[in-house]
Write a protein that holds these residues in place. Structure first.
Motif, PDB file in Angstrom:
ATOM      1  N   GLY A 163       0.569  -0.946  -0.491  1.00  0.00           N
ATOM      2  CA  GLY A 163      -0.507  -0.121  -0.017  1.00  0.00           C
ATOM      3  C   GLY A 163       1.176   1.749   0.011  1.00  0.00           C
ATOM      4  N   VAL A 164       2.026   1.767   0.651  1.00  0.00           N
ATOM      5  CA  VAL A 164       2.285   2.169   0.790  1.00  0.00           C
ATOM      6  C   VAL A 164       3.194   2.386  -0.335  1.00  0.00           C
ATOM      7  CG1 VAL A 164       4.802   3.389   1.609  1.00  0.00           C
ATOM      8  CG2 VAL A 164       3.382   2.158   3.232  1.00  0.00           C
ATOM      9  N   ARG A 165       3.934   0.965  -1.104  1.00  0.00           N
ATOM     10  CA  ARG A 165       4.475   1.861  -2.706  1.00  0.00           C
ATOM     11  C   ARG A 165       3.465   2.764  -3.610  1.00  0.00           C
ATOM     12  NH1 ARG A 165       3.108  -0.007  -8.035  1.00  0.00           N
ATOM     13  NH2 ARG A 165       4.496  -0.172  -8.541  1.00  0.00           N
ATOM     14  N   ASN A 166       1.837   1.399  -3.594  1.00  0.00           N
ATOM     15  CA  ASN A 166       1.012   2.030  -4.228  1.00  0.00           C
ATOM     16  C   ASN A 166       0.555   3.743  -3.838  1.00  0.00           C
ATOM     17  OD1 ASN A 166       1.171  -0.298  -5.491  1.00  0.00           O
ATOM     18  ND2 ASN A 166      -0.830  -1.294  -4.520  1.00  0.00           N
ATOM     19  N   VAL A 167       1.047   3.774  -2.937  1.00  0.00           N
ATOM     20  CA  VAL A 167       0.225   5.590  -2.854  1.00  0.00           C
ATOM     21  C   VAL A 167       1.480   6.572  -3.300  1.00  0.00           C
ATOM     22  CG1 VAL A 167       0.178   6.958  -0.759  1.00  0.00           C
ATOM     23  CG2 VAL A 167      -1.380   4.767  -0.948  1.00  0.00           C
ATOM     24  N   CYS A 168       2.540   6.079  -2.928  1.00  0.00           N
ATOM     25  CA  CYS A 168       3.724   7.071  -2.945  1.00  0.00           C
ATOM     26  C   CYS A 168       4.506   6.916  -4.596  1.00  0.00           C
ATOM     27  CB  CYS A 168       5.137   6.070  -2.181  1.00  0.00           C
ATOM     28  SG  CYS A 168       5.479   6.771  -0.539  1.00  0.00           S
ATOM     29  N   GLU A 169       3.930   6.264  -5.367  1.00  0.00           N
ATOM     30  CA  GLU A 169       4.374   5.909  -6.957  1.00  0.00           C
ATOM     31  C   GLU A 169       3.483   6.690  -7.799  1.00  0.00           C
ATOM     32  OE1 GLU A 169       4.204   2.309 -10.226  1.00  0.00           O
ATOM     33  OE2 GLU A 169       2.673   2.913  -9.025  1.00  0.00           O
ATOM     34  N   VAL A 170       2.212   7.146  -6.943  1.00  0.00           N
ATOM     35  CA  VAL A 170       1.391   8.518  -7.791  1.00  0.00           C
ATOM     36  C   VAL A 170       1.186   9.673  -7.287  1.00  0.00           C
ATOM     37  CG1 VAL A 170       0.263   6.502  -9.192  1.00  0.00           C
ATOM     38  CG2 VAL A 170      -0.465   7.278  -6.477  1.00  0.00           C
ATOM     39  N   SER A 171       1.515   9.353  -5.753  1.00  0.00           N
ATOM     40  CA  SER A 171       1.136  10.751  -5.064  1.00  0.00           C
ATOM     41  C   SER A 171       1.948  11.789  -4.749  1.00  0.00           C
ATOM     42  CB  SER A 171       0.627  10.300  -3.354  1.00  0.00           C
ATOM     43  OG  SER A 171      -0.526  11.094  -2.423  1.00  0.00           O
ATOM     44  N   PRO A 172       2.489  12.689  -4.652  1.00  0.00           N
ATOM     45  CA  PRO A 172       3.244  14.096  -4.351  1.00  0.00           C
ATOM     46  C   PRO A 172       3.188  14.290  -3.707  1.00  0.00           C
ATOM     47  CG  PRO A 172       2.589  14.301  -7.159  1.00  0.00           C
ATOM     48  CD  PRO A 172       1.750  13.481  -6.133  1.00  0.00           C
TER      49      PRO A 172
END
Length: 528
Positions: A473-482
Motif C-alpha cells: 500500500g505504501v508503494r502504491n500510494v507513493c508511486e502516484v502521490s506527490p
C-alpha cells in the motif's frame, strides 16, 4: 402412475404419533422400510426424466414432495427429547435411521425432478414443480412444522439430515437458475435463506447463482434484516441468532468466490467480478460497517467471553463481507472500487443499517474513510495501543474527527481484531484501492493515510500478511502521490528499536544520534 399411487398410500397409512418412549415411536413408523423403498424407486425414476417429457413426472414429484414434508415432521418428532425416556433400543435407532434415509431419498428425488425440468427448458414444468415444492405458505400450501406452515422444500432445508439438506439446496439451485421470478421469491423468504445457507457446498452454488448471476444480494440481505427485527420464535435454535442468517449467506458467497478464484474452473472469479453490480457491492460495505460498529460499541460495555458470545455472528459477517470485497477488488471489480471511492450515500441505501461515516475531506470516499477509521482504531502492530489523547495529535488525527460535525458523536470501531487476518484485510483493500489512483492516493495522504499504512509494517501475529499488504500500500500510494512523498520524506525518527528481542539477543543496540539518524552499537565493542 402405479408408483405415484403407492407413494400416496404409503403417506396416508403411516400416521406418526409421539409415544412415551423411543420404542413406541419405532412402532409408529413400522412402514418406514416400504416408504424408503418407494422413495428410492421414485428418485431413480426422476433421475432419467430428462430423457423423456419432464411434465410426465410432475405428478410423481408432487407425491414425493408431499411425502418429503411428512418425513421431515417424523425426523423432528423422533429427534425430540422425551422426558424420563429410557435409552433407545436397537429397533428405535433403526427406525430413526430409516426415517432420515426417507427424508434424504425424498430430497434427492426432488433435486432430480428440478434438474430434469431445467434440462428440458420447459417453463411450465418448472413452474409446476416450484408450486409443489416451494409453494408460498400464504397460499395454503406447506406442512405444519414447529407450529408454522412451511413449504416442503424449506422443511427439507431444515432437516437434521445433512444429505437431505444438500439435496434440497441443489433443487433450489436448479429452480432459481431457470427463472428469475423463482430466485426473487426465494430471496424474499428469510427462513428459507437461513436454512439454505447452512447446506455446505450446495449452499455455495446456490448463493453464487443468486448473488452473482441474478445480483439479488441486496434483496436477500434486506429480507434477513427485516426478519431479524421480527419474531424468530419459529426458527430452529441453530439458526435463530439475529445476525446468523446474514453471516451464513455472506460466508456461502465468500466461499463461492474463493472457489471461482481457481483459474482452472470454467467459471472464474474474473467473470464474477465483471458481473457483480454496484448495489451488491454497496450491501457488502454496509454490512461490514454495521457489524464493525456493533462490535466496537459492544466492546465498551462487554469484556472477555461476553464479547465472543454476543458478537460471534457479527464477527463472521464482518469477515465474510471483507473477504468478498478483497477477492472482487483483487480482480479489479469496478463495482467494488467505485463503491468504496464514492463520496455520497446511494439513493437506495434505505434506513435499516447505520449510514456510512462522512469523509474528513470531500475527495476521500466514504468507503475509504471507513477502512481508514477501522484500521486506525486498532493498536499499532508490535506495540501497545496508542492512547486516545495521543491519537488526537497523530498524523492521521483527521480520521477521528470526520463525521463528528455531522452527528455530534464519534463512532466506535473494534479496538482488537474481531477475527484472524482482520488487519491484513483492511491493508489489502486500501493497497489495491490506491493502485494507479492519483486522486484517491492524494486524498488519503492528506488525512494521514500514508503514515497510517507505514505504521502497519511491523509484524502482527494475528495477521501475518498485514505487513506485506501495508508495504504494498505504501508503494502504491507513493508511486502516484506527490503529497505522500512530501509527508513521508518529512518524518523524523522518534525512538530507536532498542527493545527488539532479536537485536538484543545478538548483542546489538540501536540508538539515535544527535542528528536524528540511527546508529548501531555492539555490547562487546561499541562502534558507530
Amino acid at each position: 402412475d402405479a408408483l405415484r399411487a403407492s407413494l400416496v398410500r404409503a403417506s396416508a397409512t403411516s400416521e406418526t404419533h409421539v409415544g412415551d418412549s423411543h420404542l413406541a415411536s419405532a412402532c409408529a413408523v413400522a412402514a418406514a422400510p416400504l416408504r424408503l423403498a418407494l422413495l428410492r424407486v421414485a428418485r431413480n425414476a426422476l433421475s432419467v426424466a430428462a430423457e423423456a417429457a419432464a411434465s410426465a413426472h410432475c405428478g410423481l414429484a408432487r407425491a414425493v414432495a408431499e411425502l418429503a414434508a411428512e418425513e421431515c415432521v417424523r425426523v423432528r418428532r423422533l429427534d425430540a427429547p422425551v422426558p424420563c425416556a429410557p435409552a433407545p433400543e436397537d429397533g428405535a435407532r433403526s427406525a430413526v435411521d430409516e426415517t432420515r434415509q426417507c427424508a434424504r431419498a425424498a430430497a434427492q428425488a426432488l433435486a432430480n425432478a428440478f434438474t430434469a425440468a431445467a434440462a428440458s427448458a420447459a417453463a411450465s414444468d418448472m413452474s409446476a414443480l416450484w408450486e409443489v415444492a416451494f409453494k408460498p405458505v400464504g397460499d395454503g400450501g406447506g406442512v405444519c412444522l414447529d407450529s408454522c406452515a412451511v413449504a416442503p422444500a424449506v422443511a427439507l432445508l431444515e432437516c437434521d439430515d445433512a444429505g437431505a439438506r444438500e439435496a434440497a439446496a441443489l433443487a433450489a439451485h436448479a429452480a432459481v437458475g431457470a427463472s428469475t421470478a423463482h430466485a426473487e421469491a426465494l430471496c424474499d423468504d428469510a427462513r428459507a435463506l437461513r436454512a439454505a445457507a447452512s447446506c455446505g457446498p450446495a449452499a455455495e452454488l446456490l448463493f453464487g447463482r443468486l448473488c452473482v448471476e441474478h445480483t439479488l444480494l441486496p434483496r436477500a440481505l434486506r429480507a434477513l434484516r427485516k426478519d431479524a427485527r421480527g419474531d424468530l420464535a419459529t426458527t430452529p435454535a441453530a439458526l435463530a441468532g439475529p445476525q446468523c442468517g446474514t453471516a451464513r449467506v455472506l460466508e456461502a458467497l465468500c466461499s463461492h468466490l474463493h472457489k471461482r478464484a481457481d483459474r482452472s474452473a470454467s467459471a472464474t472469479l474474473g467473470a464474477a467480478a465483471a458481473a457483480f453490480d454496484a448495489p451488491s457491492a454497496y450491501e457488502l460495505l454496509r454490512e461490514a460497517h454495521a457489524a464493525a460498529a456493533r462490535i466496537g460499541s459492544a466492546a465498551s460495555v462487554c469484556t472477555g467471553d461476553a464479547i465472543d458470545a454476543v458478537l460471534e455472528d457479527d464477527a463472521r459477517a464482518l469477515e465474510a463481507a471483507m473477504g468478498c470485497m478483497s477477492l472482487l477488488l483483487g480482480e479489479d471489480c469496478g463495482a467494488v472500487r467505485e463503491t468504496l471511492a464514492a463520496t455520497g450515500e446511494r439513493a437506495d441505501a434505505g434506513g435499516d443499517t447505520p449510514p456510512l461515516p462522512h469523509a474528513p475531506i470531500p475527495e476521500l470516499g466514504r468507503g475509504v474513510a471507513l477502512l481508514l477509521r477501522m484500521l486506525a482504531a486498532l493498536p499499532q502492530p508490535g506495540r501497545g495501543s496508542v492512547p486516545l489523547e495521543e491519537r488526537a495529535v497523530s498524523a492521521w488525527a483527521p480520521l477521528y474527527a470526520g463525521g463528528a460535525e455531522k452527528t455530534g458523536t464519534e463512532e466506535t470501531y473494534p479496538a482488537a481484531a474481531p477475527y484472524v487476518g482482520y488487519r491484513a484485510d483492511l491493508c489489502a483493500l486500501l493497497a489495491n484501492l490506491c493502485f494507479g489512483r492519483a486522486d484517491l492516493s492524494d486524498a488519503l495522504a492528506r488525512v494521514g493515510g500514508a503514515e497510517l499504512l507505514l505504521s502497519q509494517t511491523r509484524v502482527d501475529e494475528a495477521a501475518p500478511m498485514a505487513r506485506e499488504w501495508a508495504l504494498w500500500g505504501v508503494r502504491n500510494v507513493c508511486e502516484v502521490s506527490p503529497v505522500a512523498h512530501e509527508r513521508l520524506h518529512g518524518l523524523d525518527a522518534l525512538h530507536a528499536a532498542d527493545d527488539d528481542r532479536e537485536l538484543r539477543g545478538r548483542g546489538v543496540r540501536v540508538q539515535l544520534g544527535p542528528d536524528g539518524k540511527p546508529t548501531i552499537h555492539h555490547d562487546s565493542a561499541p562502534s558507530s
